[in-house]
Design a protein around this motif. Sequence first.
Motif, short mmCIF file in Angstrom:
data_model
loop_
_atom_site.label_atom_id
_atom_site.label_comp_id
_atom_site.label_asym_id
_atom_site.label_seq_id
_atom_site.Cartn_x
_atom_site.Cartn_y
_atom_site.Cartn_z
N ARG A 272 0.83 -1.21 0.00
CA ARG A 272 0.00 0.00 0.00
C ARG A 272 0.87 1.26 0.00
O ARG A 272 0.61 2.20 -0.75
CB ARG A 272 -0.94 -0.01 1.20
N HIS A 273 1.89 1.26 0.84
CA HIS A 273 2.80 2.42 0.90
C HIS A 273 3.53 2.58 -0.43
O HIS A 273 3.68 3.71 -0.94
CB HIS A 273 3.81 2.23 2.03
N THR A 274 3.99 1.47 -1.00
CA THR A 274 4.72 1.53 -2.27
C THR A 274 3.87 2.12 -3.38
O THR A 274 4.31 2.99 -4.13
CB THR A 274 5.19 0.12 -2.67
N VAL A 275 2.63 1.64 -3.48
CA VAL A 275 1.74 2.13 -4.53
C VAL A 275 1.45 3.61 -4.36
O VAL A 275 1.48 4.39 -5.31
CB VAL A 275 0.43 1.31 -4.56
N ARG A 276 1.18 4.04 -3.11
CA ARG A 276 0.92 5.46 -2.86
C ARG A 276 2.11 6.32 -3.27
O ARG A 276 1.95 7.33 -3.97
CB ARG A 276 0.61 5.69 -1.37
N GLU A 277 3.31 5.92 -2.85
CA GLU A 277 4.50 6.71 -3.15
C GLU A 277 4.80 6.71 -4.64
O GLU A 277 5.13 7.76 -5.22
CB GLU A 277 5.70 6.16 -2.38
N LEU A 278 4.66 5.56 -5.27
CA LEU A 278 4.96 5.46 -6.70
C LEU A 278 4.01 6.32 -7.53
O LEU A 278 4.45 7.07 -8.41
CB LEU A 278 4.87 4.00 -7.15
N LEU A 279 2.72 6.25 -7.23
CA LEU A 279 1.75 7.03 -8.01
C LEU A 279 1.83 8.52 -7.67
O LEU A 279 1.44 9.35 -8.49
CB LEU A 279 0.34 6.49 -7.76
N HIS A 280 2.33 8.84 -6.48
CA HIS A 280 2.54 10.25 -6.15
C HIS A 280 3.70 10.83 -6.95
O HIS A 280 3.61 11.95 -7.48
CB HIS A 280 2.82 10.40 -4.65
N ARG A 281 4.78 10.06 -7.06
CA ARG A 281 5.97 10.55 -7.75
C ARG A 281 5.90 10.35 -9.27
O ARG A 281 6.58 11.06 -10.01
CB ARG A 281 7.21 9.85 -7.19
N ALA A 282 5.12 9.38 -9.71
CA ALA A 282 4.99 9.12 -11.15
C ALA A 282 3.52 8.87 -11.46
O ALA A 282 3.11 7.74 -11.73
CB ALA A 282 5.85 7.93 -11.55
N PRO A 283 2.68 9.91 -11.42
CA PRO A 283 1.23 9.73 -11.55
C PRO A 283 0.77 9.16 -12.89
O PRO A 283 -0.34 8.63 -12.98
CB PRO A 283 0.68 11.15 -11.34
N ASP A 284 1.59 9.27 -13.92
CA ASP A 284 1.21 8.74 -15.22
C ASP A 284 1.61 7.28 -15.41
O ASP A 284 1.34 6.69 -16.46
CB ASP A 284 1.83 9.58 -16.34
N THR A 285 2.27 6.71 -14.42
CA THR A 285 2.68 5.31 -14.50
C THR A 285 1.51 4.39 -14.16
O THR A 285 0.77 4.64 -13.22
CB THR A 285 3.85 5.04 -13.52
N HIS A 286 1.36 3.33 -14.93
CA HIS A 286 0.29 2.35 -14.68
C HIS A 286 0.87 1.17 -13.89
O HIS A 286 1.83 0.53 -14.33
CB HIS A 286 -0.29 1.83 -16.00
N VAL A 287 0.29 0.89 -12.74
CA VAL A 287 0.75 -0.21 -11.91
C VAL A 287 -0.18 -1.40 -12.08
O VAL A 287 -1.40 -1.28 -11.91
CB VAL A 287 0.79 0.20 -10.42
N VAL A 288 0.40 -2.55 -12.42
CA VAL A 288 -0.34 -3.80 -12.52
C VAL A 288 0.31 -4.81 -11.59
O VAL A 288 1.52 -5.04 -11.68
CB VAL A 288 -0.35 -4.35 -13.97
N ILE A 289 -0.47 -5.38 -10.69
CA ILE A 289 0.05 -6.38 -9.77
C ILE A 289 0.18 -7.71 -10.51
O ILE A 289 -0.74 -8.15 -11.19
CB ILE A 289 -0.88 -6.56 -8.56
N LEU A 290 1.34 -8.33 -10.38
CA LEU A 290 1.57 -9.67 -10.94
C LEU A 290 2.15 -10.50 -9.80
O LEU A 290 3.33 -10.40 -9.48
CB LEU A 290 2.54 -9.60 -12.12
N SER A 291 1.30 -11.33 -9.18
CA SER A 291 1.71 -11.97 -7.94
C SER A 291 0.94 -13.25 -7.69
O SER A 291 -0.14 -13.47 -8.26
CB SER A 291 1.47 -11.00 -6.77
#
Length: 214
Positions: A63-82
């Motif tokens: 949760r922390h990682t996704v928040r920080e990543l989208l804050h710093r790179a808002p145009d990046t698309h995150v897809v979970i592969l797990s």
Amino acid sequence: MIRIAVVDDHHLLREALCDLLRAQPGLEVVASVGSARSLVPTVVAARADVVLLDLEMPEHDPRHTVRELLHRAPDTHVVILSMHDDSALVSDLLSLGVRGYLHKTVDMVTLVAAIRGLRDPDRTTVVVSSPNWHRPPTTDSTLTPREVEVLRLVSEAMSNREIARSLEITEGTVKRHMRNIFEKLDAVSRIDAVNKAVETGALPSHRKKAEPRF
């Protein structure tokens, strides 16, 4: 080219996936990340369009990682592969802005289709694919006649703009119908909505299930 960052602490699996993605036309692997500590700065520096993120890494709070990543790179698309498919965590991550969740058992065709589907402006979530995860059904899953009509046009591969023009309504109204359809059918993509509507009989049974277009 779609610039991809692959994040997984299992070195062999990560590099094998990178090699498979590099072999796909239009895809470029710009970062291979093996630790949570270097994840965000590496992805930001690489200017990745898509991040394929594993959840089960040492010292990793997804949760922390996704928040920080989208804050710093808002145009990046995150897809979970797990392999991790806890329903509460998946729901939380989707609500934070993750564009999709794919179980590691999916085949390469599904993965590549999901990555390319991120460029579709009509999709808010790409896909959720897990053998164990299901959202709770809504209290009223009956589609209205207008929603059925909208979904019929979706099954014919029309965009929201084309549907609006065909039905002489606004694009915003089409989007509202699609949100209601997704909620009622527990669907996570346009393809998923059409397929579930066919299975439940909301769309005529002679229609074929929707297939992803590449």
